[in-house]
Design a protein around this motif. Structure first.
Motif, PDB file in Angstrom:
ATOM      1  N   LYS B 191       0.993  -1.069  -0.016  1.00 30.57           N
ATOM      2  CA  LYS B 191       0.172  -0.364  -0.033  1.00 30.57           C
ATOM      3  C   LYS B 191       0.814   1.160  -0.079  1.00 30.57           C
ATOM      4  O   LYS B 191       1.934   0.705   0.417  1.00 30.57           O
ATOM      5  CB  LYS B 191      -0.753   0.344   1.131  1.00 30.57           C
ATOM      6  CG  LYS B 191      -1.930  -0.546   1.686  1.00 30.57           C
ATOM      7  CD  LYS B 191      -3.144  -1.192  -0.105  1.00 30.57           C
ATOM      8  CE  LYS B 191      -4.047  -2.540  -0.005  1.00 30.57           C
ATOM      9  NZ  LYS B 191      -4.984  -2.724  -0.737  1.00 30.57           N
ATOM     10  N   ARG B 192       0.197   2.155  -0.170  1.00 33.10           N
ATOM     11  CA  ARG B 192       1.475   3.837  -0.635  1.00 33.10           C
ATOM     12  C   ARG B 192       0.050   4.522   0.035  1.00 33.10           C
ATOM     13  O   ARG B 192      -1.385   4.729  -0.551  1.00 33.10           O
ATOM     14  CB  ARG B 192       1.653   3.868  -1.921  1.00 33.10           C
ATOM     15  CG  ARG B 192       1.983   2.771  -3.016  1.00 33.10           C
ATOM     16  CD  ARG B 192       2.588   3.337  -3.925  1.00 33.10           C
ATOM     17  NE  ARG B 192       2.095   4.302  -4.930  1.00 33.10           N
ATOM     18  CZ  ARG B 192       1.693   4.433  -5.202  1.00 33.10           C
ATOM     19  NH1 ARG B 192       1.562   3.139  -6.688  1.00 33.10           N
ATOM     20  NH2 ARG B 192       0.203   5.054  -6.390  1.00 33.10           N
ATOM     21  N   ILE B 193       0.403   6.392   0.084  1.00 33.39           N
ATOM     22  CA  ILE B 193       0.165   6.707   0.771  1.00 33.39           C
ATOM     23  C   ILE B 193       0.528   8.167  -0.228  1.00 33.39           C
ATOM     24  O   ILE B 193       2.258   8.131  -0.127  1.00 33.39           O
ATOM     25  CB  ILE B 193       0.267   7.154   1.972  1.00 33.39           C
ATOM     26  CG1 ILE B 193      -1.420   6.885   3.246  1.00 33.39           C
ATOM     27  CG2 ILE B 193       0.318   9.238   2.095  1.00 33.39           C
ATOM     28  CD1 ILE B 193      -0.553   7.377   4.044  1.00 33.39           C
ATOM     29  N   ARG B 194      -0.071   8.411  -1.392  1.00 32.05           N
ATOM     30  CA  ARG B 194       1.008   8.934  -2.732  1.00 32.05           C
ATOM     31  C   ARG B 194       1.507   7.928  -3.082  1.00 32.05           C
ATOM     32  O   ARG B 194       1.128   6.874  -3.461  1.00 32.05           O
ATOM     33  CB  ARG B 194       1.388  10.286  -2.277  1.00 32.05           C
ATOM     34  CG  ARG B 194      -0.284  11.415  -1.600  1.00 32.05           C
ATOM     35  CD  ARG B 194      -0.477  12.105  -2.800  1.00 32.05           C
ATOM     36  NE  ARG B 194      -1.172  13.301  -2.134  1.00 32.05           N
ATOM     37  CZ  ARG B 194      -1.824  14.168  -3.180  1.00 32.05           C
ATOM     38  NH1 ARG B 194      -1.502  14.200  -4.432  1.00 32.05           N
ATOM     39  NH2 ARG B 194      -2.699  15.008  -3.088  1.00 32.05           N
ATOM     40  N   LEU B 198       4.099   2.373   2.386  1.00 29.40           N
ATOM     41  CA  LEU B 198       3.595   2.414   3.407  1.00 29.40           C
ATOM     42  C   LEU B 198       4.596   0.581   4.446  1.00 29.40           C
ATOM     43  O   LEU B 198       4.501  -0.131   3.259  1.00 29.40           O
ATOM     44  CB  LEU B 198       2.366   1.851   4.342  1.00 29.40           C
ATOM     45  CG  LEU B 198       2.314   3.253   3.628  1.00 29.40           C
ATOM     46  CD1 LEU B 198       0.421   3.333   3.586  1.00 29.40           C
ATOM     47  CD2 LEU B 198       2.441   4.528   4.624  1.00 29.40           C
TER      48      LEU B 198
END
Lengths: 103, 273, 209
Positions: B191-194, B198
């Motif tokens: 998963k990523r934030i922007r 992560l």
């Protein structure tokens, strides 16, 4: 007084590779603080490196160089055990000089 | 000629990004690759070394009302032993009858060994520019003395076991106006934030990657940050109130994450964007 | 109503302690003692008071690993209570300005103790979702919302109502959703939710190109 630099110098095949870490805020003079006032510029302007009394590097820096700058350069002719002296001077006239031993 | 001039690190990032922001998914994959390349380039000449040097001096200086150096402090492997100590923290300390992480132990030693008051010792736990934190410098040096050491946190003591269990519960604890918990961002793979990857801290691989790369020099802040800071700032972004430095919860979460990272070689101080 | 927790055999705890298994299991409930420790570990700062640690029903029952599915009846209860709490605009107008919606989707500021409480909050949609195609810096915690309206047959009144409600309170539709309850918890204003609804549904929005 600024913190000491970290200087590492390694001689290989007649060429010395020098790596220097400097501790400096390097404020550009463009940033504003929380109250909206400009933070005054504060950055290293001149960097010199000398080996056996001879200047092997001169650099003119400006506010575009990042905080806590890292400098790497090479020069010919240094021997193991000899010293390399690096000096910087900033726009407020603060100076710092440190030496490293060539490995 | 470039290599004779210090390349501004933020500028370097802008230069790497500039041509890549042009188009679509291709650009995105490439941007991720470029960020990885940018990090690799920075690893040589990590300014964390400046903190490490200051931390070593601080450790050895006679300081505080008692004018004693922290060499009288036991980080768990005996008085004054620093090598490898961080890879076994947090741990139970009988002299305090508490589980402590590194920063909590340092605070304890500043108070008991050096005679500082808690107020004096914690005046600046996170540095900002010329207002520097002794904890960040000390943590930089002490953790650097565990680089390459395999993480080996023990839950044998019941109080460490209890800290682990509380840390695990707290990891999933949702609260605040945004309903966030640590697990909102850190409990699934890939998963990523922007564009920020992560780590999945509930799995071994992610916990190892995440935990063993703190403390780290944050290029965007020009500061070295410790694991206490990492937790503090995660909770800020979770919209929680302010996490107390060296609090029970911070130690519990650190225990949970450090234990999950067991088996990996410790690899910090690192450098992050 | 008391929630039913799975019995947690001792052997599972031992395995977990040994680092061998972190399989799907419901967390043991946070005890009063745990809560005391948690609360004592924080201090009120700026707009973030300690009351932010008081969990509502949904938060309490959704504090689990993502692999855990809570009991059907419990999920239904959470969804029902959250659905009943949705407040739709009195004038019935659910579509705002997609351009304003895009700015809200890009902004992540708001409600942190370090934020000025007077600054309007953002929705920070891009942190977790792909939204428009032009913005390549987007997260992947939530599904892509690109072509959201187009794929759902446009901005019918039903779709407007569903979308507005989903932003207002995602847990009215999916218990334990990761997404913040933007209206329910007062993160976004009525007008801001209208604007984000328009960003997703307006045929002229970059989302639907």
């Amino acid at each position: 007084m600024a913190d000491p630099m970290r200087i590492r110098a390694v001689a290989r095949d007649g060429v010395v590779n020098v790596r220097v870490l400097m501790s400096h805020e390097m404020e550009t003079g463009q940033r504003k603080d929380a109250s909206g006032k400009l933070v005054p510029a504060h950055f290293i302007r001149n960097v010199t490196a000398t080996h056996q009394g001879k200047t092997v590097l001169t650099a003119l820096w400006g506010p575009a160089v990042a905080k806590n700058p890292y400098l790497e350069f090479e020069f010919k002719g240094g021997q193991k055990g000899e010293k390399i002296i690096v000096t910087w001077e900033d726009n407020k006239g603060d100076k710092r000089s440190d030496e490293g031993v060539i490995n | 000629m470039n290599r004779y001039l210090g390349i501004g690190k933020n500028l370097g990032l802008a230069l790497l990004f500039g041509p890549l922001l042009a188009a679509g998914a291709w650009a995105q994959n490439n941007t991720l690759d470029e960020i990885a390349r940018y990090r690799a380039q920075l690893q040589d000449g990590n300014p964390a070394e400046l903190w490490e040097a200051r931390g070593e001096d601080l450790w050895k200086q006679k300081r505080g009302p008692k004018q004693v150096s922290l060499e009288q402090c036991d980080l768990g492997k005996g008085r004054g032993v620093v090598k490898g100590a961080y890879a076994e923290l947090p741990r139970y300390f009988a002299d305090a009858d508490r589980v402590m992480d590194l920063e909590t132990r340092l605070l304890h030693c500043m108070m008991t060994v050096q005679g500082f008051s808690k107020a004096d010792a914690t005046r600046r736990v996170f540095g900002s520019g010329s207002n520097r934190s002794d904890f960040e410098a000390l943590a930089a040096w002490i953790t650097s003395e565990s680089r390459g050491v395999v993480m080996k946190v023990s839950l044998n003591h019941p109080k460490v076991q209890r800290a682990y269990e509380l840390g695990e519960k707290a990891f999933y604890f949702r609260g605040g106006p945004h309903d966030f918990s640590c697990s909102t961002c850190h409990a699934e793979d890939n998963k990523r934030i922007r564009l920020q990857d992560l780590p999945n801290l509930t799995q071994k691989k992610g916990a190892q990657l995440g935990y063993t790369t703190w403390p780290a020099y944050r290029v965007s802040q020009g500061e070295l940050r410790t694991f206490q800071w990492r937790l503090y700032d995660c909770f800020r972004q979770q919209r929680f109130p302010e996490l107390e430095f060296a609090s029970e919860l911070s130690i519990a979460l650190t225990t949970f994450l450090a234990y999950n990272a067991n088996g990996a070689a410790f690899n910090a101080p690192a450098i992050k964007r | 109503m008391k929630p039913v927790y799975w019995a947690l055999p001792a052997v599972v705890s031992v395995l977990v302690a040994a680092g061998c298994a972190t399989g799907p299991r419901q967390m043991e409930a946070v005890t009063a003692e745990d809560l005391n420790i948690i609360k004592a570990s924080f201090r009120a700062q700026g707009q973030a008071g300690l009351d932010r640690l008081d969990q509502d029903d949904a938060q309490k029952h959704c504090s689990n690993p993502p692999t855990v599915t809570i009991a059907k009846e419990l999920a239904a209860r959470i969804e029902k209570a959250n659905f009943a709490a949705i407040k739709y605009p009195a004038d019935g107008n659910l579509m705002g300005d997609w351009r304003a919606g895009e700015r809200i989707a890009q902004t992540g500021v708001g409600m942190q103790f370090s934020d000025n409480p007077k600054t309007p909050s953002g929705g920070n949609c891009y942190a977790c979702h792909q939204v428009s195609k032009e913005e390549i810096s987007f997260g992947t915690i939530g599904p892509s919302l690109y072509n959201y309206g187009k794929l759902r047959g446009g901005a019918s009144p039903e779709m407007q109502r569903y979308t507005y409600g989903r932003i207002y309170n995602p847990q009215a539709f999916t218990a334990c959703s990761n997404m913040p309850r933007f209206g329910h918890n007062g993160i976004l204003t009525e007008q801001q939710i209208r604007d984000v609804t328009a960003l997703l549904l307006d045929p002229n929005s970059p989302v639907n190109q």
